[in-house]
Design a protein around this motif. Structure first.
Motif, PDB file in Angstrom:
ATOM      1  N   LYS A 222     -27.951 -81.283  16.680  1.00 10.00           N
ATOM      2  CA  LYS A 222     -28.351 -82.679  16.896  1.00 10.00           C
ATOM      3  C   LYS A 222     -27.164 -83.589  16.620  1.00 10.00           C
ATOM      4  O   LYS A 222     -26.143 -83.136  16.096  1.00 10.00           O
ATOM      5  CB  LYS A 222     -29.546 -83.050  16.020  1.00 10.00           C
ATOM      6  CG  LYS A 222     -29.284 -82.954  14.514  1.00 10.00           C
ATOM      7  CD  LYS A 222     -30.494 -83.399  13.721  1.00 10.00           C
ATOM      8  CE  LYS A 222     -30.640 -84.909  13.745  1.00 10.00           C
ATOM      9  NZ  LYS A 222     -31.639 -85.451  12.864  1.00 10.00           N
ATOM     10  N   ARG A 247     -24.763 -95.500  16.425  1.00 11.03           N
ATOM     11  CA  ARG A 247     -24.652 -94.829  15.119  1.00 11.03           C
ATOM     12  C   ARG A 247     -23.194 -94.645  14.703  1.00 11.03           C
ATOM     13  O   ARG A 247     -22.870 -94.728  13.513  1.00 11.03           O
ATOM     14  CB  ARG A 247     -25.398 -93.487  15.151  1.00 11.03           C
ATOM     15  CG  ARG A 247     -26.911 -93.689  15.233  1.00 11.03           C
ATOM     16  CD  ARG A 247     -27.671 -92.378  15.165  1.00 11.03           C
ATOM     17  NE  ARG A 247     -29.111 -92.629  15.275  1.00 11.03           N
ATOM     18  CZ  ARG A 247     -30.044 -91.691  15.208  1.00 11.03           C
ATOM     19  NH1 ARG A 247     -29.703 -90.434  15.027  1.00 11.03           N
ATOM     20  NH2 ARG A 247     -31.317 -92.002  15.323  1.00 11.03           N
ATOM     21  N   SER A 269     -27.902 -92.426  30.369  1.00 11.60           N
ATOM     22  CA  SER A 269     -29.343 -92.171  30.169  1.00 11.60           C
ATOM     23  C   SER A 269     -30.114 -93.419  29.808  1.00 11.60           C
ATOM     24  O   SER A 269     -31.342 -93.435  29.913  1.00 11.60           O
ATOM     25  CB  SER A 269     -29.640 -91.110  29.093  1.00 11.60           C
ATOM     26  OG  SER A 269     -28.947 -89.936  29.327  1.00 11.60           O
ATOM     27  N   ARG A 291     -21.948 -94.401  32.804  1.00  9.82           N
ATOM     28  CA  ARG A 291     -22.373 -93.890  34.124  1.00  9.82           C
ATOM     29  C   ARG A 291     -23.894 -93.934  34.193  1.00  9.82           C
ATOM     30  O   ARG A 291     -24.574 -94.167  33.185  1.00  9.82           O
ATOM     31  CB  ARG A 291     -21.790 -92.504  34.378  1.00  9.82           C
ATOM     32  CG  ARG A 291     -22.147 -91.335  33.451  1.00  9.82           C
ATOM     33  CD  ARG A 291     -23.473 -91.333  32.995  1.00  9.82           C
ATOM     34  NE  ARG A 291     -24.045 -90.246  32.276  1.00  9.82           N
ATOM     35  CZ  ARG A 291     -25.362 -90.059  32.227  1.00  9.82           C
ATOM     36  NH1 ARG A 291     -26.197 -90.864  32.838  1.00  9.82           N
ATOM     37  NH2 ARG A 291     -25.868 -89.081  31.529  1.00  9.82           N
ATOM     38  N   GLY A 293     -27.540 -92.166  36.016  1.00  8.39           N
ATOM     39  CA  GLY A 293     -28.121 -91.056  36.763  1.00  8.39           C
ATOM     40  C   GLY A 293     -29.605 -90.945  36.541  1.00  8.39           C
ATOM     41  O   GLY A 293     -30.226 -91.797  35.898  1.00  8.39           O
ATOM     42  N   SER A 396     -36.340 -94.763  25.171  1.00  3.64           N
ATOM     43  CA  SER A 396     -36.121 -94.838  23.730  1.00  3.64           C
ATOM     44  C   SER A 396     -35.129 -93.751  23.328  1.00  3.64           C
ATOM     45  O   SER A 396     -35.430 -92.557  23.473  1.00  3.64           O
ATOM     46  CB  SER A 396     -37.467 -94.624  23.025  1.00  3.64           C
ATOM     47  OG  SER A 396     -37.275 -94.474  21.648  1.00  3.64           O
ATOM     48  N   GLY A 397     -33.968 -94.158  22.862  1.00  2.02           N
ATOM     49  CA  GLY A 397     -32.951 -93.173  22.476  1.00  2.02           C
ATOM     50  C   GLY A 397     -32.627 -92.210  23.605  1.00  2.02           C
ATOM     51  O   GLY A 397     -32.345 -91.041  23.364  1.00  2.02           O
ATOM     52  N   GLY A 398     -32.689 -92.696  24.842  1.00  2.60           N
ATOM     53  CA  GLY A 398     -32.366 -91.846  25.999  1.00  2.60           C
ATOM     54  C   GLY A 398     -33.529 -90.983  26.464  1.00  2.60           C
ATOM     55  O   GLY A 398     -33.386 -90.196  27.386  1.00  2.60           O
ATOM     56  N   ALA A 458     -43.184 -86.594  19.418  1.00  4.49           N
ATOM     57  CA  ALA A 458     -42.954 -87.654  18.421  1.00  4.49           C
ATOM     58  C   ALA A 458     -42.308 -88.908  19.020  1.00  4.49           C
ATOM     59  O   ALA A 458     -42.656 -90.029  18.647  1.00  4.49           O
ATOM     60  CB  ALA A 458     -42.099 -87.119  17.285  1.00  4.49           C
ATOM     61  N   LYS A 463     -44.001 -96.673  17.497  1.00  3.85           N
ATOM     62  CA  LYS A 463     -43.419 -96.887  16.165  1.00  3.85           C
ATOM     63  C   LYS A 463     -44.286 -97.894  15.406  1.00  3.85           C
ATOM     64  O   LYS A 463     -44.329 -97.885  14.192  1.00  3.85           O
ATOM     65  CB  LYS A 463     -41.988 -97.416  16.281  1.00  3.85           C
ATOM     66  CG  LYS A 463     -41.034 -96.475  17.002  1.00  3.85           C
ATOM     67  CD  LYS A 463     -40.543 -95.346  16.111  1.00  3.85           C
ATOM     68  CE  LYS A 463     -39.568 -94.430  16.850  1.00  3.85           C
ATOM     69  NZ  LYS A 463     -39.796 -93.003  16.633  1.00  3.85           N
TER      70      LYS A 463
HETATM   71  C1  MCA Z   1     -36.313 -88.830  17.677  1.00  2.00           C
HETATM   72  N1  MCA Z   1     -37.322 -89.689  17.389  1.00  2.00           N
HETATM   73  C2  MCA Z   1     -37.343 -90.636  18.320  1.00  2.00           C
HETATM   74  C3  MCA Z   1     -36.319 -90.307  19.223  1.00  2.00           C
HETATM   75  N2  MCA Z   1     -35.691 -89.187  18.811  1.00  2.00           N
HETATM   76  N3  MCA Z   1     -38.141 -91.715  18.483  1.00  2.00           N
HETATM   77  C4  MCA Z   1     -37.942 -92.466  19.560  1.00  2.00           C
HETATM   78  N4  MCA Z   1     -36.971 -92.209  20.471  1.00  2.00           N
HETATM   79  C5  MCA Z   1     -36.148 -91.131  20.342  1.00  2.00           C
HETATM   80  N5  MCA Z   1     -35.221 -90.853  21.255  1.00  2.00           N
HETATM   81  C6  MCA Z   1     -38.248 -89.700  16.262  1.00  2.00           C
HETATM   82  C7  MCA Z   1     -38.173 -88.477  15.397  1.00  2.00           C
HETATM   83  O1  MCA Z   1     -39.110 -87.525  15.841  1.00  2.00           O
HETATM   84  C8  MCA Z   1     -38.498 -89.038  14.030  1.00  2.00           C
HETATM   85  O2  MCA Z   1     -39.877 -89.264  13.969  1.00  2.00           O
HETATM   86  C9  MCA Z   1     -37.851 -90.391  14.039  1.00  2.00           C
HETATM   87  O3  MCA Z   1     -37.855 -90.783  15.421  1.00  2.00           O
HETATM   88  C10 MCA Z   1     -36.436 -90.452  13.499  1.00  2.00           C
HETATM   89  O4  MCA Z   1     -35.670 -89.471  14.122  1.00  2.00           O
HETATM   90  P1  MCA Z   1     -34.097 -89.321  13.962  1.00  2.00           P
HETATM   91  O5  MCA Z   1     -33.793 -88.244  12.961  1.00  2.00           O
HETATM   92  O6  MCA Z   1     -33.471 -90.636  13.788  1.00  2.00           O
HETATM   93  O7  MCA Z   1     -33.770 -88.775  15.411  1.00  2.00           O
HETATM   94  P2  MCA Z   1     -32.607 -87.859  15.856  1.00  2.00           P
HETATM   95  O8  MCA Z   1     -32.979 -86.428  15.711  1.00  2.00           O
HETATM   96  O9  MCA Z   1     -31.326 -88.324  15.217  1.00  2.00           O
HETATM   97  O10 MCA Z   1     -32.609 -88.128  17.424  1.00  2.00           O
HETATM   98  C11 MCA Z   1     -32.308 -89.365  18.002  1.00  2.00           C
HETATM   99  C12 MCA Z   1     -31.434 -89.137  19.249  1.00  2.00           C
HETATM  100  C13 MCA Z   1     -32.165 -88.084  20.106  1.00  2.00           C
HETATM  101  C14 MCA Z   1     -30.069 -88.606  18.825  1.00  2.00           C
HETATM  102  C15 MCA Z   1     -31.267 -90.435  19.963  1.00  2.00           C
HETATM  103  O11 MCA Z   1     -33.449 -88.559  20.466  1.00  2.00           O
HETATM  104  C16 MCA Z   1     -31.386 -87.684  21.309  1.00  2.00           C
HETATM  105  O12 MCA Z   1     -30.529 -86.792  21.238  1.00  2.00           O
HETATM  106  N6  MCA Z   1     -31.644 -88.306  22.459  1.00  2.00           N
HETATM  107  C17 MCA Z   1     -30.991 -87.969  23.693  1.00  2.00           C
HETATM  108  C18 MCA Z   1     -32.000 -87.545  24.686  1.00  2.00           C
HETATM  109  C19 MCA Z   1     -31.334 -87.125  26.018  1.00  2.00           C
HETATM  110  O13 MCA Z   1     -30.601 -86.152  26.083  1.00  2.00           O
HETATM  111  N7  MCA Z   1     -31.623 -87.870  27.091  1.00  2.00           N
HETATM  112  C20 MCA Z   1     -31.095 -87.574  28.396  1.00  2.00           C
HETATM  113  C21 MCA Z   1     -32.220 -87.449  29.401  1.00  2.00           C
HETATM  114  P3  MCA Z   1     -40.724 -88.992  12.664  1.00  2.00           P
HETATM  115  O14 MCA Z   1     -40.078 -89.857  11.620  1.00  2.00           O
HETATM  116  O15 MCA Z   1     -42.090 -89.422  13.052  1.00  2.00           O
HETATM  117  O16 MCA Z   1     -40.583 -87.534  12.417  1.00  2.00           O
HETATM  118  S1  MCA Z   1     -31.506 -87.096  31.038  1.00  2.00           S
HETATM  119  C22 MCA Z   1     -31.393 -88.633  31.698  1.00  2.00           C
HETATM  120  O17 MCA Z   1     -31.848 -89.579  31.149  1.00  2.00           O
HETATM  121  C23 MCA Z   1     -30.635 -88.912  32.976  1.00  2.00           C
HETATM  122  C24 MCA Z   1     -30.443 -87.782  33.886  1.00  2.00           C
HETATM  123  C25 MCA Z   1     -29.272 -89.445  32.571  1.00  2.00           C
HETATM  124  O18 MCA Z   1     -28.846 -90.432  33.188  1.00  2.00           O
HETATM  125  O19 MCA Z   1     -28.675 -88.863  31.667  1.00  2.00           O
END
Ligand code: MCA
Ligand code: AMP
Length: 495
Positions: A222, A247, A269, A291, A293, A396-398, A458, A463
């Motif tokens: 992560k 971050r 994203s 970029r 996509g 949200s966060g991508g 999740a 939130k």
């Molecule tokens: C985790 N949580 C979130 C998210 N991620 N809530 C909302 N939005 C999110 N994105 C939840 C957790 O389950 C946790 O809930 C609380 O929020 C805090 O988590 P935290 O530890 O801060 O999260 P993290 O593990 O550090 O993850 C955040 C992150 C991750 C790094 C932003 O979500 C991530 O890697 N996102 C990238 C997603 C991605 O690859 N998208 C590309 C899609 P609780 O407290 O209830 O347990 S492809 C796309 O979109 C197109 C093709 C493009 O253009 O790329």
């Protein structure tokens, strides 16, 4: 095998055989080692009944083994179907029923769940089981054509059920080759890979840029800014969603000096705000390359590597992508400078939605342009600026959340008369999911959030849930979401 994805991988497996492809937890694997494992795992998949065109559903933690499974699935001509590890049983049930996979590869704790979902029709294995039973036998790559489907990635819709976007071998090869040229990837690059590998961004954009160019990557389970900062001295590229950059800015260890060895920071994203773009440059001297996509299309536009990387813009279309702005309803193509829906055509645009010909047809114009659902404008230099979305989507966060998916569950509750789910600005995630409800009985917010979590991943769970005596409506009785978004825009305002 023109346009065959495995052939494209194989070129690199041979050409860069002794170079490191991936590192994880202090261990490293060369291109040749990864290919040997993939060939043995491919033999194992065939033994388990995986035939060309069959779906292999994968819901596993990020690891080098999962990466090898991806290569093995492509090698045997199967359709790779990765799923978010956060999905619940209800969500998984839908994907398994829709895609009808022959094999599900899952985490140890989910074997029973997949057995239950598969009702005896599905072979279920964990990554550990697959790797424990490898033999020396290797399977040869199965020939597939460019138009054959290599992967299905599910994407939700404004209404109704998630749709499986079918990406062909040619789609993936074409987009990857375009990107390595544009972003000037070389075998000397080392990518900090901190994205999940169940989405287009982490799986295709990141992994293919590395493998196609002979570069290497460090796999992180992560994103943690301290770890990323530490790795920068020996790395050259970071790819991430805007939350990564937000971050990093919050981490004092991230300085000019820390980033001195890096040549490129790429964001996508979700929208990267112009403020973050500028603050980032001020902090480390690098202009983030933004970029744009989609799951259905891969990458569409990119700010230039050499030219101006403009804050708040996603750059010109990729060299092999045609992009136009049109009127949503009529499809009339608009003039440069006018705001409308973004439409695209090119070798990277998907083949269609799995077993949904009507939905596929509805999202293409008769001349083959795909209607993205994003609102944009092209400026006089050809740079695209995204200005909003026609689709009711929260990012949200991508990660994408369609309000309807959450509203249905809330509306079904006895204690809720009606719910409106909106996205509001959030300092870390860009946007956060918030539910505004009109209650019809005693209502306990924490208990409701917990219950929603049973059916929703999740990141989709609101939130915050705000209760009102009445939801604001227009004269037609429709809930005024725009007004709610304005009213709650400061809900998560940073101090
Ligand atoms: C985790 N949580 C979130 C998210 N991620 N809530 C909302 N939005 C999110 N994105 C939840 C957790 O389950 C946790 O809930 C609380 O929020 C805090 O988590 P935290 O530890 O801060 O999260 P993290 O593990 O550090 O993850 C955040 C992150 C991750 C790094 C932003 O979500 C991530 O890697 N996102 C990238 C997603 C991605 O690859 N998208 C590309 C899609 P609780 O407290 O209830 O347990 S492809 C796309 O979109 C197109 C093709 C493009 O253009 O790329
Ligand atoms: P997905 O369905 O996960 O592929 O998400 C695709 C959507 O993410 C696009 O339709 C856009 O709305 C959004 N998106 C991707 N990249 C960007 C970007 N750089 N700026 C703004 N929105 C983006």
């Amino acid at each position: 095998m023109s346009g065959n994805l495995y052939s494209r991988f194989a070129r690199s497996f041979t050409q860069f055989a002794d170079r490191i492809l991936v590192e994880e937890d202090g261990k490293s694997w060369t291109y040749a080692e990864i290919e040997r494992k993939a060939a043995r795992l491919a033999a194992q998949l065939i033994t388990l009944g995986v035939e060309p065109g069959e779906r292999v559903l994968v819901q596993t933690d990020k690891s080098v083994e999962t990466l090898i499974l991806y290569f093995a699935a492509v090698r045997v001509g199967a359709i790779y179907l990765p799923l978010n590890t956060d999905y619940t049983e209800a969500e998984l049930q839908y994907f398994a029923a829709d895609a009808a996979p022959v094999l599900a590869v899952c985490r140890d704790q989910n074997v029973d769940l997949f057995e239950r979902i598969g009702k005896g029709q599905l072979t279920v294995r964990t990554i550990a089981q697959l790797f424990a039973s490898l033999t020396d036998a290797q399977a040869a790559p199965v020939p597939r054509g460019g138009e054959d489907v290599a992967a299905i990635l599910y994407t939700s819709g404004t209404t109704g059920k998630p749709k499986g976007a079918m990406l062909t071998h040619h789609n993936l090869v074409a987009n990857g080759d375009t990107l390595i040229d544009l972003w000037q990837f070389t075998p000397e690059d080392r990518l900090i890979h901190a994205l999940p590998i169940f989405h287009v961004h982490g799986l295709f954009v990141a992994v293919h840029c590395v493998v196609f160019s002979g570069a290497s990557m460090v796999f992180l389970s992560k994103f943690e800014s301290a770890v990323a900062v530490d790795l920068m001295a020996g790395s050259t590229v970071l790819m991430g969603v805007p939350t990564f950059y937000i971050r990093l800015l919050g981490d004092e260890a991230f300085t000019h000096e820390a980033a001195a060895n890096m040549r490129l920071f790429i964001s996508g994203s979700a929208p990267l705000s112009a403020d973050i773009h500028r603050a980032f440059e001020g902090r480390c001297g690098h202009r983030v390359l933004e970029r744009y996509g989609m799951t259905e299309t891969g990458m569409l536009t990119s700010n230039p590597y050499g030219g101006e990387r403009r804050a708040g813009y996603v750059g010109p279309p990729l060299p092999d992508v045609e992009l136009r702005i049109a009127e949503f309803e009529s499809g009339k193509v608009l003039e440069q400078g006018e705001v409308g829906i973004v439409e695209v055509r090119g070798p990277n645009i998907f083949k269609g939605y799995w077993q949904m010909p009507e939905k596929t047809a509805a999202e293409f114009r008769p001349d083959g342009f795909f209607i993205t659902g994003d609102m944009g404008v092209i400026d006089s230099d050809g740079y695209v600026q995204l200005v909003g979305r026609e689709k009711d989507l929260i990012i949200s966060g991508g990660l994408n959340v369609y309000p309807a998916e959450v509203e249905v569950l809330l509306d079904d509750r006895k204690d809720v008369a009606e719910a409106a789910v909106i996205g509001v600005p959030h300092p870390d995630f860009g946007e956060a999911v918030v539910a505004v409800i009109q209650r019809s009985g005693p209502f306990n917010t924490d208990a409701v959030r917990k219950e929603l979590r049973k059916d929703l991943a999740a990141f989709k769970v609101p939130k915050q849930i705000i209760t009102l005596d009445a939801l604001p409506r227009n004269t037609m009785g429709k809930i005024q979401k725009k007004l709610l978004r304005e009213r709650y825009s400061d809900l998560f305002a940073a101090d």
